[in-house]
Design an enzyme around this catalytic site. Sequence first.
Site, short mmCIF file in Angstrom:
data_model
loop_
_atom_site.label_atom_id
_atom_site.label_comp_id
_atom_site.label_asym_id
_atom_site.label_seq_id
_atom_site.Cartn_x
_atom_site.Cartn_y
_atom_site.Cartn_z
N HIS A 281 -0.60 -21.04 0.16
CA HIS A 281 0.74 -21.49 0.54
C HIS A 281 1.68 -21.49 -0.65
O HIS A 281 2.47 -22.42 -0.83
CB HIS A 281 0.68 -22.90 1.18
CG HIS A 281 0.29 -22.85 2.64
ND1 HIS A 281 1.21 -22.76 3.65
CD2 HIS A 281 -0.92 -22.83 3.23
CE1 HIS A 281 0.59 -22.72 4.82
NE2 HIS A 281 -0.71 -22.74 4.59
N ASP B 133 2.52 -17.93 -1.93
CA ASP B 133 3.03 -16.56 -2.04
C ASP B 133 4.44 -16.45 -1.49
O ASP B 133 5.29 -15.74 -2.03
CB ASP B 133 2.09 -15.53 -1.39
CG ASP B 133 1.93 -15.69 0.12
OD1 ASP B 133 2.17 -16.79 0.66
OD2 ASP B 133 1.58 -14.69 0.78
N SER C 119 -7.09 -12.64 7.69
CA SER C 119 -6.02 -11.64 7.67
C SER C 119 -6.23 -10.47 8.63
O SER C 119 -5.82 -9.34 8.34
CB SER C 119 -5.88 -11.11 6.24
OG SER C 119 -4.60 -10.70 6.01
N SER C 120 -6.80 -10.75 9.79
CA SER C 120 -7.01 -9.66 10.74
C SER C 120 -5.68 -9.06 11.19
O SER C 120 -5.55 -7.85 11.34
CB SER C 120 -7.80 -10.16 11.95
OG SER C 120 -7.09 -11.21 12.56
N ASP D 65 -1.35 -11.03 1.80
CA ASP D 65 -2.37 -10.39 2.64
C ASP D 65 -2.30 -8.87 2.49
O ASP D 65 -3.33 -8.19 2.36
CB ASP D 65 -2.17 -10.75 4.10
CG ASP D 65 -2.13 -12.25 4.32
OD1 ASP D 65 -2.47 -12.98 3.39
OD2 ASP D 65 -1.76 -12.68 5.42
C1 GLA Z 1 -1.04 -16.68 5.67
C2 GLA Z 1 0.07 -15.75 5.21
C3 GLA Z 1 0.02 -15.51 3.72
C4 GLA Z 1 -0.10 -16.82 2.94
C5 GLA Z 1 -1.21 -17.69 3.51
C6 GLA Z 1 -1.25 -19.07 2.87
O1 GLA Z 1 -2.28 -16.05 5.56
O2 GLA Z 1 -0.01 -14.53 5.90
O3 GLA Z 1 1.15 -14.77 3.31
O4 GLA Z 1 1.14 -17.49 2.90
O5 GLA Z 1 -1.04 -17.88 4.91
O6 GLA Z 1 -1.57 -18.96 1.53
#
Ligand code: GLA
Length: 365
Positions: free
Chosen positions: A34, A36, A126-127, A171
């Site tokens: 949390h 980026d 991150s799918s 991601d």
């Molecule tokens: C999700 C978002 C990322 C990042 C994370 C938390 O995965 O896609 O960009 O902000 O939450 O770190």
Amino acid sequence: MRVVGPNLGPVRRSLRPGRLIFHVPGRVNLIGEHIDYAGLAVLPMAVDRTLRIEATPRNDSRICATSTAGFERREFEWTPQIPPFASGDWGNYVKAAAQAIGDHWGVQRGIDMAVDSNIPSAAGLSSSSALLTGVTLALLSAAGIETTFEELMQILPDGEHYVGTRGGGMDHAACLAGQPGAAVLVEFNPVSATPIPLPGDWAFLVAHSLHRAEKSGAAREQYNNRSRAARAALAGSVSSPEEANALQHIRSEAARVQHAIAAIRGGDVPAFATVLNESHRSLRDVLQVSCPQADEVVEACLRAGALGARITGAGFGGYVLAFCLRNQLAGIMAEIERDYYSQQPARAEFGEYLMQVQPSAGALI
Ligand code: GLA
């Protein structure tokens, strides 16, 4: 990083002419959660779970997508302004890629594509960003557009905005630029991805909280609230408890990214473990993006002998990341299973609820 075609030479040779194949890995974030979206550096790694897209260019501008995951076939005309499907529809990630490319390069030729993936969905690996990234690479490649890592990193977050997520670029950077055996230090403004080799005797596992965190559902609103609060706080206006919490979390988490890099470079196991444990406390108590189920799984991992554990990804459910030494891994996984999951009948609905994840190559490697 120059991407030619994007990067399809060896792939093309092995296929029927005109057919393109892309592999895009999921990612797990080691540290830098949390932050980026506030433009601060993060340290994810691409993992050995992959989304595969097989695409054939068409001679018109229709885009047709099928999925082996039981999602319905989606088809639409690629126009300059693409109206989204209903909220939560998987096809919106396909549309998001087309919209982002259309905004940048104009509408191109369509493709037929088949999507297959073994990245667990709605779980923090991150799918959905892998899908967006894979479709983007497929569409660009079909159009013969050459691009760069930097350019992709400009357009992919726009794609996330199309589906309603106000996220950052972690991601996409991880699933593009991951390296076997390494984490990726992702920095922004300007964007860069630097491999940070991980000590060979370090191991990582993910353990599911058995609570889904649908990025397109309620979790998205919660996520967007955190990112709004962070941006406001960093812009200098701390006018609510949420913004004060966001600022406190961001400052401490950004420092943990630097501590983690130093620990990795020095092979300092206790220091790296401490960083993970402190991150979980901040995510749980300060930013408040954990959930009771994930907190229980963190405790179960630590009881089983993991050195550090924390919720990973956007939070509100999904996987917990745990860290240990390679020679402890099998014993720890067996103990988590015995002590925790064996008493959770719901685990049956979650496929690979407990698995090792290994630092792997990104789509561009
Ligand atoms: C999700 C978002 C990322 C990042 C994370 C938390 O995965 O896609 O960009 O902000 O939450 O770190």
